[in-house]
Design an enzyme around this catalytic site. Structure first.
Site, PDB file in Angstrom:
ATOM      1  N   GLN A 253       1.074  -1.133   0.047  1.00 21.02           N
ATOM      2  CA  GLN A 253       0.058   0.118  -0.094  1.00 21.02           C
ATOM      3  C   GLN A 253       0.827   1.282   0.014  1.00 21.02           C
ATOM      4  O   GLN A 253       1.115   1.842   0.973  1.00 21.02           O
ATOM      5  CB  GLN A 253      -1.030  -0.011   1.157  1.00 21.02           C
ATOM      6  N   PHE A 254       1.136   1.955  -1.236  1.00 24.23           N
ATOM      7  CA  PHE A 254       2.055   2.933  -1.257  1.00 24.23           C
ATOM      8  C   PHE A 254       1.377   4.201  -0.744  1.00 24.23           C
ATOM      9  O   PHE A 254       2.170   4.862  -0.405  1.00 24.23           O
ATOM     10  CB  PHE A 254       2.429   3.249  -2.746  1.00 24.23           C
ATOM     11  N   THR A 255       0.193   3.992  -0.567  1.00 33.37           N
ATOM     12  CA  THR A 255      -0.479   5.505  -0.116  1.00 33.37           C
ATOM     13  C   THR A 255      -0.354   5.745   1.485  1.00 33.37           C
ATOM     14  O   THR A 255      -0.580   6.775   2.045  1.00 33.37           O
ATOM     15  CB  THR A 255      -2.081   5.242  -0.174  1.00 33.37           C
TER      16      THR A 255
END
Length: 150
Positions: free
Chosen positions: A78-80
């Site tokens: 989850q890069f966010t």
């Protein structure tokens, strides 16, 4: 690396309506990798997650780790988690590692966690559009960041 660790009674990840992975009792780990992260960060985080004592013992106290309760782990990239929201209302993801750096670290993290758990770790697919479902048990949710090792 940033991780959101949720104690779950069930969790699953689907991609385009197809179930990729599902677990019962254990942890759902949302993992964000940033440009400064290294294998040493992955090892530290794996050690912390594997030994995190948030499962109930016989007296109902949080004294057991995931291995002691024969729990499973599902890791979803989850890069966010590395969103910067200082300017305006549209987040920037400039700190998030690019796939060529992040994928090898993600795979290393999963392998390290699997070794510590003593069994395979379930995963999503890096970079895919995933639908994650979970039943947070407790609820217990813990955030860890290798840049802020408390």
């Amino acid at each position: 690396m940033r991780a959101v660790i949720q104690r779950v009674s069930t969790a699953s990840v689907s991609i385009h309506g197809d179930m990729r992975s599902a677990i019962g009792n254990g942890f759902l780990v949302l993992l964000g990798i940033e440009t400064e992260d290294t294998r040493e960060d992955a090892e530290w985080l794996c050690g912390k997650i594997a030994q995190l004592r948030v499962f109930s013992d016989e007296q109902g106290l949080m004294n057991k780790d995931v291995k002691e309760v024969n729990g499973d782990i599902l890791v979803v990239s989850q890069f966010t988690l590395h969103a910067s929201y200082k300017k305006g209302n549209r987040p920037s993801f400039i700190k998030a590692a690019r796939p060529e750096q992040a994928i090898p670290l993600y795979e290393y993290f999963v392998a390290c966690l699997s070794e510590k758990l003593g069994k395979p770790v379930a995963t999503g697919i890096f970079g895919a559009d995933m639908q994650v479902a979970l039943v947070n048990d407790g609820p217990v949710t813990i955030i860890m960041d290798t840049r802020n090792r408390e």
